[in-house]
Design a protein around this motif. Structure first.
Motif, PDB file in Angstrom:
ATOM      1  N   LEU A 261      13.378  -7.814   3.978  1.00 48.66           N
ATOM      2  CA  LEU A 261      12.343  -7.530   2.937  1.00 48.66           C
ATOM      3  C   LEU A 261      11.972  -8.859   2.204  1.00 48.66           C
ATOM      4  O   LEU A 261      11.190  -8.780   1.389  1.00 48.66           O
ATOM      5  CB  LEU A 261      13.034  -6.752   1.925  1.00 48.66           C
ATOM      6  N   SER A 491       9.382  -4.758  -1.652  1.00 50.16           N
ATOM      7  CA  SER A 491       9.534  -3.502  -1.495  1.00 50.16           C
ATOM      8  C   SER A 491       8.752  -2.867  -0.239  1.00 50.16           C
ATOM      9  O   SER A 491       7.665  -2.998   0.071  1.00 50.16           O
ATOM     10  CB  SER A 491       9.560  -2.523  -2.553  1.00 50.16           C
ATOM     11  N   PRO A 492       9.343  -2.007   0.682  1.00 46.87           N
ATOM     12  CA  PRO A 492       8.448  -0.946   1.428  1.00 46.87           C
ATOM     13  C   PRO A 492       7.422  -0.492   0.871  1.00 46.87           C
ATOM     14  O   PRO A 492       6.500   0.064   1.598  1.00 46.87           O
ATOM     15  CB  PRO A 492       9.384  -0.215   2.391  1.00 46.87           C
TER      16      PRO A 492
END
Length: 524
Positions: A261, A491-492
């Protein structure tokens, strides 16, 4: 069409609820945003902004929140190409050698509902450049230059310079626009602007919340709110990303634990030690040379920055006008450094006098360890160096003029980002003898800087490159350390590509919700 209107902003409703299915022994994964508002961007910074005053937006800790989010300039610079693009001004032209004319965009209002006109633009530039507020953008961008401003009508701004200025539009791109009702007697903590967001609430010491400006003239940003928090420890910021407590984290190091990430990116920051060369023993050229010989740049980059950097021989990175690609690194030679200190001592230079080594907490990943390594290197060559770590507000007293009175000799860790892409901004700020962040210089070197700034094209490039080669010989105010790379925690659920300006100007309007991941089913 303005480039921002060409950017497609795909706003998605991410509203899957966590579901547990007991029957058949199957579990459907949750949507990763239970317990918080999916329309709010959660951002964690290294430090709380000392102010949101727009004329201080060239300070990284202020600009990363303010620029192009709360306030906007007339012109913006594309961080990838360096091209100037229209924003609150739709076009500009040089009417004469010392006058530029800007056409102001129609239909723009401030977040308080007041219309934006050329009069506001003239006021904002005058406030930032000509007032007694001592704005950082004044010293960083304009130096001692005073501008004459006029607004003959609501859509026309005229800017006259004392001398012909070939890069005035680039300088103007650093001035954030505020309403003409803004105070000129004191700086404001919470500004009003024309940007896509406005301040909703600032709980000092806790968080800062921006809300979408629903009267914004351009495309509406995807997220309705943005909440900033701050944590000085990089590992804590990384954990907030991996634990889904934040969407964006800046200033991470490779050891902080963001894993996949963490997104590496090339920023435009260069780290260096500024030497207060007016104070003994730093006023002796041999001592400053010794400090340069003592610094193990390759070792610092490899061991502490984990390769996320490049040892530096000058204060600007490649890609900036004036970069000198032929400059060699200062060699790491502790024996030579010790010899120079011994020679200075023999000549009566007080090399045993205590020197303060000042760093800023959370300035960059592993700043404390870097400062400790430098102290050890300087002790090994016979210098008496004491570490002082400071927060932003205290460190800025030593970084920006007027400096504290009688501070004694000190070495200051700086991190300079040339967002403009032209060496004039670095030279004016850090190398003029009276530059806002310069502690030493000569009138002869000042004249060379001014002569280079009057040039254009290849002549400008060559003149600045020559000055970067001469500075260590004639002045030697700095011990350059590294051109930095950054890691952004992401963040995804957020789609965003960092660029070289991200550390100074992180545009919330470029962040959109990522496509929701497909549900994953685990069969018991």
């Amino acid at each position: 069409m303005h480039p921002r209107t060409m950017r497609q902003r795909q706003t998605m409703a991410v509203a899957l609820a966590g579901i547990t299915v007991v029957a058949s022994g199957c579990t459907v994964a949750n949507s990763h945003h239970g317990g918080y508002d999916a329309n709010t961007l959660r951002i964690v910074l290294q430090q709380e902004p000392p102010t949101l005053e727009p004329c201080e937006s060239s300070l990284t800790s202020t600009g990363i929140v303010v620029r192009s989010n709360i306030t906007e300039p007339l012109i913006e610079r594309d961080p990838n190409t360096g091209d100037l693009q229209p924003l609150l001004a739709t076009e500009w032209r040089q009417a004469s050698p010392d006058q530029w004319v800007f056409t102001i965009r129609d239909g723009v209002t401030f977040s308080n509902g007041a219309p934006f006109t050329a009069e506001d633009a003239a006021f904002s530039i005058d406030r930032a450049v000509n007032s007694d507020l001592q704005c950082n953008v004044d010293g960083y961008v304009f130096g001692d230059e005073k501008l004459k401003l006029s607004a003959p009508d609501a859509n026309t701004l005229q800017v006259s310079t004392e001398e012909p200025d070939p890069i005035l539009p680039l300088r103007i791109s650093f001035v954030e626009i505020v309403p003409r009702t803004t105070s000129t007697k004191e700086k404001v903590r919470e500004p009003i602007g024309t940007g896509p967001y406005a301040i909703e609430n600032w709980n000092f010491g806790q968080n800062l919340v921006l809300k979408r400006n629903d009267t914004y003239w351009g495309p509406k940003p995807a997220f309705t709110r943005a909440e900033y928090q701050w944590r000085s420890e990089g590992s804590v910021r990384a954990a907030m990303i991996t634990n889904d407590e934040a969407d964006i984290a800046i200033g991470l190091g490779p050891e902080d634990g963001a894993g996949n990430l963490g997104v590496p990116f090339q920023n435009n920051e260069t780290t260096a030690l500024r030497m207060q060369a007016t104070e003994a023993p730093l006023n002796d050229m041999r001592v400053r040379q010794a400090i340069n010989y003592a610094v193990n740049r390759d070792g610092i980059v490899k061991a502490l920055f984990r390769g996320l950097g490049q040892p530096a021989s000058q204060l600007i990175p490649s890609g900036v006008v004036g970069y000198n690609g032929t400059l060699a690194l200062w060699p790491h030679d502790p024996a030579k450094a010790k010899q120079l200190i011994d020679e200075a001592r023999a000549d009566g230079v007080p090399v045993d006098r205590q020197i303060r080594l000042i760093g800023r907490t959370a300035q960059f990943p592993n700043i404390s360890e870097t400062i400790e390594v430098l102290q050890s290197e300087f002790a090994d060559i016979g210098l008496n160096v004491k570490i002082e770590m400071m927060d932003t507000s205290n460190q800025l007293q030593f970084q920006l003029r007027p400096f504290p009175s009688n501070p004694g000799p000190y070495l200051l860790m700086i991190m300079h980002g040339n967002q403009a892409g032209d060496a004039a901004f670095t030279m004016d700020q850090y190398m003029l003898s009276d530059g806002p962040q310069s502690a030493y210089g000569t009138t002869e070197f000042d004249k060379k800087i001014r002569a280079a700034e009057a040039l254009t094209g290849q002549q400008r490039q060559d003149a600045f490159a020559k000055l970067f080669a001469e500075e260590p010989q004639d002045i030697m105010q700095f011990a350059y350390i590294a051109h930095m790379r950054g890691i952004l925690g992401k963040s995804p659920r957020v789609s965003y590509t960092p660029n070289s300006a991200t550390g100074d100007e992180m545009r919330l309007s470029e962040m959109t919700p990522a496509a929701a991941p497909a549900d994953r089913t685990n069969t018991q």
